[in-house]
Design a protein around this motif. Structure first.
Motif, PDB file in Angstrom:
ATOM      1  N   GLY A   1       0.793  -1.223   0.000  1.00 21.91           N
ATOM      2  CA  GLY A   1       0.000   0.000   0.000  1.00 21.91           C
ATOM      3  C   GLY A   1       0.825   1.272   0.000  1.00 21.91           C
ATOM      4  N   GLU A   2       2.135   1.149   0.183  1.00 22.43           N
ATOM      5  CA  GLU A   2       3.008   2.327   0.201  1.00 22.43           C
ATOM      6  C   GLU A   2       3.185   2.858  -1.216  1.00 22.43           C
ATOM      7  OE1 GLU A   2       5.982   1.311   3.837  1.00 22.43           O
ATOM      8  OE2 GLU A   2       5.910  -0.100   2.158  1.00 22.43           O
ATOM      9  N   VAL A   3       3.286   4.188  -1.327  1.00 20.14           N
ATOM     10  CA  VAL A   3       3.431   4.851  -2.616  1.00 20.14           C
ATOM     11  C   VAL A   3       4.738   5.623  -2.626  1.00 20.14           C
ATOM     12  CG1 VAL A   3       2.468   6.612  -4.158  1.00 20.14           C
ATOM     13  CG2 VAL A   3       0.942   5.037  -2.966  1.00 20.14           C
ATOM     14  N   GLY A   4       5.451   5.523  -3.726  1.00 20.92           N
ATOM     15  CA  GLY A   4       6.695   6.267  -3.858  1.00 20.92           C
ATOM     16  C   GLY A   4       7.238   6.151  -5.263  1.00 20.92           C
ATOM     17  N   ARG A   5       8.405   6.766  -5.475  1.00 24.10           N
ATOM     18  CA  ARG A   5       9.042   6.767  -6.785  1.00 24.10           C
ATOM     19  C   ARG A   5      10.181   5.749  -6.813  1.00 24.10           C
ATOM     20  NH1 ARG A   5       7.089  10.588 -10.037  1.00 24.10           N
ATOM     21  NH2 ARG A   5       5.928  12.282  -9.070  1.00 24.10           N
ATOM     22  N   VAL A   6      10.203   4.938  -7.885  1.00 23.47           N
ATOM     23  CA  VAL A   6      11.199   3.878  -8.025  1.00 23.47           C
ATOM     24  C   VAL A   6      12.576   4.496  -8.244  1.00 23.47           C
ATOM     25  CG1 VAL A   6      11.951   1.895  -9.397  1.00 23.47           C
ATOM     26  CG2 VAL A   6       9.519   2.243  -8.953  1.00 23.47           C
ATOM     27  N   GLN A   7      13.527   4.098  -7.381  1.00 23.87           N
ATOM     28  CA  GLN A   7      14.905   4.560  -7.493  1.00 23.87           C
ATOM     29  C   GLN A   7      15.796   3.478  -8.106  1.00 23.87           C
ATOM     30  OE1 GLN A   7      15.686   7.928  -6.480  1.00 23.87           O
ATOM     31  NE2 GLN A   7      13.479   7.744  -6.736  1.00 23.87           N
ATOM     32  N   SER A   8      15.479   2.211  -7.826  1.00 24.90           N
ATOM     33  CA  SER A   8      16.276   1.106  -8.347  1.00 24.90           C
ATOM     34  C   SER A   8      15.501  -0.201  -8.181  1.00 24.90           C
ATOM     35  CB  SER A   8      17.609   1.016  -7.604  1.00 24.90           C
ATOM     36  OG  SER A   8      17.384   0.731  -6.242  1.00 24.90           O
ATOM     37  N   PHE A   9      16.053  -1.246  -8.803  1.00 20.03           N
ATOM     38  CA  PHE A   9      15.501  -2.577  -8.637  1.00 20.03           C
ATOM     39  C   PHE A   9      16.154  -3.209  -7.418  1.00 20.03           C
ATOM     40  CE2 PHE A   9      13.080  -2.687 -12.390  1.00 20.03           C
ATOM     41  CZ  PHE A   9      13.806  -2.042 -13.384  1.00 20.03           C
ATOM     42  N   ASP A  10      15.410  -3.996  -6.666  1.00 19.14           N
ATOM     43  CA  ASP A  10      15.949  -4.697  -5.508  1.00 19.14           C
ATOM     44  C   ASP A  10      16.782  -5.875  -6.012  1.00 19.14           C
ATOM     45  OD1 ASP A  10      16.525  -5.779  -3.073  1.00 19.14           O
ATOM     46  OD2 ASP A  10      14.456  -6.295  -2.557  1.00 19.14           O
ATOM     47  N   GLU A  11      18.050  -5.908  -5.649  1.00 16.76           N
ATOM     48  CA  GLU A  11      18.968  -6.935  -6.147  1.00 16.76           C
ATOM     49  C   GLU A  11      18.873  -8.249  -5.375  1.00 16.76           C
ATOM     50  OE1 GLU A  11      20.650  -6.500  -8.907  1.00 16.76           O
ATOM     51  OE2 GLU A  11      19.962  -4.437  -9.074  1.00 16.76           O
TER      52      GLU A  11
END
Length: 65
Positions: A54-64
């Motif tokens: 449910g959290e909203v935000g802007r994608v900074q990177s892919f989780d490695e």
């Protein structure tokens, strides 16, 4: 480091986002993409998404992990 474009982000992908309240500290939140909220193909601060939590935000990177 550039942020991912909309075409690189898929529903269910593990990503690291920055939420509005964390922009000052730079703290990232990890989760799976539930919905893409930004319509444009790219955005200088990252594509806005909603995570399955449910959290909203802007994608900074892919989780490695």
């Amino acid at each position: 480091m550039s942020v991912p474009t909309r075409s690189q982000i898929k529903i269910g992908a593990k990503v690291n986002i920055i939420q509005k309240q964390d922009q000052g500290s730079g703290e990232l939140t990890q989760g799976k993409v539930e919905r893409l909220l930004t319509k444009s193909p790219n955005h200088p601060h990252g594509i806005k998404v909603r995570l399955d939590s449910g959290e909203v935000g802007r994608v900074q990177s892919f989780d490695e992990s």
